[in-house]
Design an enzyme around this catalytic site. Structure first.
Site, mmCIF file in Angstrom:
data_model
loop_
_atom_site.group_PDB
_atom_site.id
_atom_site.type_symbol
_atom_site.label_atom_id
_atom_site.label_comp_id
_atom_site.label_asym_id
_atom_site.label_seq_id
_atom_site.Cartn_x
_atom_site.Cartn_y
_atom_site.Cartn_z
ATOM 1 N N GLN A 81 0.814 -1.218 0.000
ATOM 2 C CA GLN A 81 0.000 0.000 0.000
ATOM 3 C C GLN A 81 0.845 1.264 0.000
ATOM 4 O O GLN A 81 0.315 2.366 0.101
ATOM 5 C CB GLN A 81 -0.919 -0.008 1.228
ATOM 6 C CG GLN A 81 -1.927 -1.149 1.227
ATOM 7 C CD GLN A 81 -2.712 -1.245 2.514
ATOM 8 O OE1 GLN A 81 -2.424 -0.560 3.499
ATOM 9 N NE2 GLN A 81 -3.715 -2.113 2.535
ATOM 10 N N HIS A 143 -0.815 -0.053 5.743
ATOM 11 C CA HIS A 143 -1.413 0.856 6.731
ATOM 12 C C HIS A 143 -0.499 2.030 7.059
ATOM 13 O O HIS A 143 0.008 2.170 8.164
ATOM 14 C CB HIS A 143 -1.781 0.085 8.004
ATOM 15 C CG HIS A 143 -2.946 -0.840 7.829
ATOM 16 N ND1 HIS A 143 -3.646 -1.363 8.889
ATOM 17 C CD2 HIS A 143 -3.537 -1.342 6.699
ATOM 18 C CE1 HIS A 143 -4.613 -2.150 8.427
ATOM 19 N NE2 HIS A 143 -4.557 -2.141 7.097
ATOM 20 N N GLU A 232 -14.962 3.570 10.165
ATOM 21 C CA GLU A 232 -15.462 4.612 11.060
ATOM 22 C C GLU A 232 -15.323 6.003 10.474
ATOM 23 O O GLU A 232 -14.358 6.310 9.767
ATOM 24 C CB GLU A 232 -14.685 4.594 12.389
ATOM 25 C CG GLU A 232 -14.881 3.351 13.213
ATOM 26 C CD GLU A 232 -14.124 3.399 14.532
ATOM 27 O OE1 GLU A 232 -14.216 2.423 15.290
ATOM 28 O OE2 GLU A 232 -13.443 4.425 14.804
ATOM 29 N N TYR A 242 -9.355 7.097 20.161
ATOM 30 C CA TYR A 242 -10.443 6.594 19.317
ATOM 31 C C TYR A 242 -10.572 5.074 19.340
ATOM 32 O O TYR A 242 -11.339 4.514 18.566
ATOM 33 C CB TYR A 242 -10.300 7.172 17.901
ATOM 34 C CG TYR A 242 -10.618 8.652 17.929
ATOM 35 C CD1 TYR A 242 -11.922 9.105 17.771
ATOM 36 C CD2 TYR A 242 -9.635 9.585 18.252
ATOM 37 C CE1 TYR A 242 -12.233 10.454 17.896
ATOM 38 C CE2 TYR A 242 -9.933 10.934 18.373
ATOM 39 C CZ TYR A 242 -11.236 11.358 18.193
ATOM 40 O OH TYR A 242 -11.551 12.690 18.333
ATOM 41 N N TYR A 253 -9.833 -10.452 9.778
ATOM 42 C CA TYR A 253 -10.065 -11.028 8.457
ATOM 43 C C TYR A 253 -10.236 -12.545 8.533
ATOM 44 O O TYR A 253 -10.880 -13.152 7.674
ATOM 45 C CB TYR A 253 -8.918 -10.673 7.509
ATOM 46 C CG TYR A 253 -8.854 -9.197 7.196
ATOM 47 C CD1 TYR A 253 -9.874 -8.557 6.497
ATOM 48 C CD2 TYR A 253 -7.776 -8.426 7.614
ATOM 49 C CE1 TYR A 253 -9.818 -7.207 6.227
ATOM 50 C CE2 TYR A 253 -7.706 -7.065 7.348
ATOM 51 C CZ TYR A 253 -8.732 -6.459 6.652
ATOM 52 O OH TYR A 253 -8.687 -5.118 6.389
#
Length: 359
Positions: A81, A143, A232, A242, A253
């Site tokens: 990513q 991430h 979210e 949070y 997963y």
């Protein structure tokens, strides 16, 4: 329970006739021939800068013509990513020409999210300097977060992910993973950040935030990917936790439970939850003049459903949700309001402009 009630109310609103003030729109290609465009920043004299995930920054003129890659862009770690992420202009860009880039840097065993800034020249960035490197390293190409936004006070926010394999780091305030980072425009820590022991950390307990937008009044909206379910939307407050991974509306997963809790005392609850996941990416607050019924609404790219979600707010809560632009049948990576009042969508090989007109 409150989240379930909220979701039920939204479902009722979605089903109700006339729940939305319909806006007729037309989709048109504004710029094409791009490779994995990730973000766009509009230039004050027309045109825009567009990042491409493999590591290129391109200038697009007002007609949509795409220029050659600009020089002196920092090398990126293009894997998994990782790559070149966000581009934002300094609030004083008209005078100082400063451009900020977020990106993955490093290599397979040592990588993280970074920010570089430079002055926009005719064909390259000039005086490029790295002003932030994540101080917590990881060995996963996953991430990164990577969204940026300036606050009205001139400080800069950056989202960081928790590296996928390091989710517990999101609850460690000293770690740079799973955080909203707040820095001065030169990369230094502001004196009024909430944690003296972590001088650049603004909020924590995040998984992989890839949507960030700030209202004119300074309210900060952020969305983040959940695991399987539990995406979210959050309103970010200084020093707040949070919850990830101590609380979540999703599961692993593999199907395994991550946490038995969807809420805990001392942890900020999400404003809105998506289960199943929509894989949110890109976030815009519509403040243009072309679509009056959309004023103040949030627009979120939904990678899984290959569409955009319009979120209508009232009193700081989401009161209705509308899927839009599914006719594109494309993964929408970013959503922005342009200076012309149009909505701009970044899809895998082009930039699409949403303007008034028949559907």
């Amino acid at each position: 329970m409150r989240s379930l009630i909220r979701l039920s109310i939204i479902a009722l609103v979605l089903a109700a006739p006339g729940a939305f003030a319909a806006e007729a729109y037309r989709l048109e290609t504004w710029a094409e021939g791009l490779e994995q465009p990730w973000s766009i920043a509009f230039l004050p004299r027309g045109g825009a800068l567009v990042t491409e995930l493999p590591g290129r920054l391109r200038q697009v003129d007002a007609s949509g013509a795409v220029g050659d890659p600009l020089g002196n862009v920092p090398a990126v770690y293009f894997a998994g990513q990782g790559g070149l992420f966000d581009v934002v202009l300094h609030p004083g860009f008209a005078e100082n020409r400063l451009v900020y880039l977020s990106y993955a840097e490093g290599g397979p065993r040592d990588n993280g999210t970074a920010i570089a800034r430079g002055r926009l020249g005719a064909a390259s960035l000039e005086e490029v300097e790295v002003i932030f490197r994540n101080f917590t390293r990881k060995d996963t190409p996953m991430h990164y977060g990577g969204r940026m936004a300036f606050l009205p006070d001139g400080t800069l926010l950056l989202t960081t992910g928790e590296g996928f394999d390091y989710r517990e780091s999101a609850q460690d305030r000293v770690s740079g993973l799973g955080k909203v980072i707040r820095i001065r425009d030169d990369g230094g820590p502001p004196a009024d950040n909430p944690f003296p022991g972590a001088p650049r950390v603004f909020s924590y307990g995040h998984r992989n935030p890839q949507g960030l937008a700030v209202t004119a009044g300074g309210s900060v909206w952020l969305h983040e990917h959940g695991p399987r379910g539990g995406d979210e939307l959050n309103r970010i407050e200084r020093g707040a936790n949070y919850g990830w991974p101590a609380v979540t509306h999703g599961i692993d997963y593999s199907g395994a439970m991550i946490s038995p809790y969807t809420s805990l005392e001392g942890m900020a609850p999400p404003v809105h939850v998506w289960t199943p996941s929509i894989a949110p990416s890109g976030l815009a607050i519509y403040d243009g003049d072309l679509f009056p019924a959309w004023q103040g609404d949030l627009f979120v790219g939904a990678l899984v459903d290959r569409e955009v979600r319009r979120l209508v707010l009232s009193g700081g809560q989401v009161v209705s949700e509308e899927p839009l632009f599914s006719e594109l049948d494309a993964r929408v990576r970013d959503v922005r309001t342009g200076p012309d009042g149009a909505l701009y969508l970044l899809v895998p090989n082009r930039v699409v402009r949403v303007v008034p007109g028949a559907r």
